[in-house]
Design a protein around this motif. Structure first.
Motif, PDB file in Angstrom:
ATOM      1  N   THR A  15     -89.081 -22.796 -39.398  1.00 42.28           N
ATOM      2  CA  THR A  15     -87.688 -22.648 -38.970  1.00 42.28           C
ATOM      3  C   THR A  15     -87.538 -23.091 -37.520  1.00 42.28           C
ATOM      4  O   THR A  15     -86.651 -23.885 -37.177  1.00 42.28           O
ATOM      5  N   GLN A  18     -87.669 -26.883 -36.903  1.00 41.54           N
ATOM      6  CA  GLN A  18     -86.435 -27.663 -37.148  1.00 41.54           C
ATOM      7  C   GLN A  18     -85.576 -27.695 -35.890  1.00 41.54           C
ATOM      8  O   GLN A  18     -85.070 -28.737 -35.489  1.00 41.54           O
ATOM      9  N   ALA A  22     -84.986 -30.899 -33.247  1.00 38.05           N
ATOM     10  CA  ALA A  22     -83.625 -31.398 -33.001  1.00 38.05           C
ATOM     11  C   ALA A  22     -83.316 -31.349 -31.501  1.00 38.05           C
ATOM     12  O   ALA A  22     -82.704 -32.261 -30.944  1.00 38.05           O
ATOM     13  N   HIS A  28     -90.428 -33.818 -36.668  1.00 35.94           N
ATOM     14  CA  HIS A  28     -91.117 -32.586 -37.072  1.00 35.94           C
ATOM     15  C   HIS A  28     -92.153 -32.977 -38.120  1.00 35.94           C
ATOM     16  O   HIS A  28     -91.792 -33.419 -39.207  1.00 35.94           O
ATOM     17  N   ASP A  33     -95.510 -29.650 -45.539  1.00 39.40           N
ATOM     18  CA  ASP A  33     -94.396 -30.394 -46.167  1.00 39.40           C
ATOM     19  C   ASP A  33     -94.887 -31.744 -46.711  1.00 39.40           C
ATOM     20  O   ASP A  33     -94.438 -32.184 -47.773  1.00 39.40           O
ATOM     21  N   CYS A 133     -85.752 -30.277 -49.474  1.00 43.32           N
ATOM     22  CA  CYS A 133     -86.117 -30.553 -48.067  1.00 43.32           C
ATOM     23  C   CYS A 133     -87.161 -29.567 -47.544  1.00 43.32           C
ATOM     24  O   CYS A 133     -87.571 -29.660 -46.396  1.00 43.32           O
ATOM     25  N   GLN A 135     -87.003 -26.605 -46.573  1.00 42.07           N
ATOM     26  CA  GLN A 135     -86.640 -25.627 -45.536  1.00 42.07           C
ATOM     27  C   GLN A 135     -86.750 -24.202 -46.089  1.00 42.07           C
ATOM     28  O   GLN A 135     -86.289 -23.929 -47.196  1.00 42.07           O
ATOM     29  N   SER A 145     -79.465 -25.675 -45.717  1.00 39.00           N
ATOM     30  CA  SER A 145     -79.494 -26.936 -44.976  1.00 39.00           C
ATOM     31  C   SER A 145     -78.975 -28.106 -45.823  1.00 39.00           C
ATOM     32  O   SER A 145     -78.122 -28.866 -45.379  1.00 39.00           O
TER      33      SER A 145
END
Ligand code: AMP
Length: 210
Positions: A15, A18, A22, A28, A33, A133, A135, A145
């Protein structure tokens, strides 16, 4: 900004990653992932990783290091990057140091998120992950998201959580001292609102990025 996030599973690395990515406009890079994306696409790498991931074990260094090395050849890392989930042991930390030394791109900081074990177990067992994604989220049916469906990761089930915590203590926690010795470690408490933790992290990082 070239950054590594460290912390036990469930400390909120994904979390925070992300928001921090940004904020600093950097990619990231989550090895978890990348494995999940490979699994979704049915690649040999994904199928190989699944065997270890489902048990809460680390994917062998030979596989993970090559994958990371390849990811760091992409052009988007030239302005920095945020690594989430790599390194996971001291041998990986040494490999990363060598790769970055060769590229003349040393790390600026390693951000450690600390959290008590009871809180970790509570968080992981209620965590859901987006199928599209990846998330993480809690208490929702659709990804906040991207609107994708959410599911419970195989390794967020109670039986596997305990093993992941053991693996963290035995194999990953030693990298905290490794990076403290390198003078790169910044520790941030992982209890509190997502916004407050991001603000603490950015404030702590402002001291190294200036
Ligand atoms: P994560 O999404 O970071 O919690 O990673 C999920 C799983 O992917 C881990 O429990 C490992 O099985 C595998 N994995 C992710 N990153 C690494 C790594 N750096 N080394 C070995 N295994 C990894």
């Amino acid at each position: 900004m070239r950054l590594v996030l460290v912390g036990p599973p469930g400390a909120g690395k994904g979390t925070q990653a992300q928001f921090l990515a940004a904020h600093y406009l950097i990619p990231h890079i989550s090895t978890g992932d990348i494995f999940r994306a490979n699994l979704k696409a049915g690649t040999p790498l994904g199928l190989q990783a699944k065997v270890f991931m489902d048990k809460g074990e680390l994917v062998p260094d030979s596989v993970t290091n090559e994958m990371l090395k390849d990811r760091l050849t992409h052009g988007d890392v030239s302005n920095g990057f945020l690594l989430d989930g790599f390194p996971r042991n001291v041998a990986q930390a040494e490999v990363l140091r060598a790769i970055l030394a060769e590229k003349k791109m040393p790390l600026d900081a390693v951000l450690e998120f600390s959290l008590a074990n009871e809180e970790i177990v509570a968080r992981l067992s209620s965590r859901r992950t987006c199928k599209d994604c990846f998330q993480p989220s809690v208490g929702v049916e659709k990804c906040p998201s991207c609107g994708g469906d959410v599911y419970q990761r195989e390794d967020d089930k109670a039986e596997v959580i305990a093993r992941r915590l053991e693996v963290y203590q035995e194999q990953t926690a030693p990298i905290v001292s490794f990076y403290r010795n390198e003078g790169l470690l910044i520790t941030v408490g992982a209890l509190g609102s997502v916004e407050d933790i991001t603000a603490h992290a950015i404030s702590a990082l402002s001291r190294v990025s200036e």
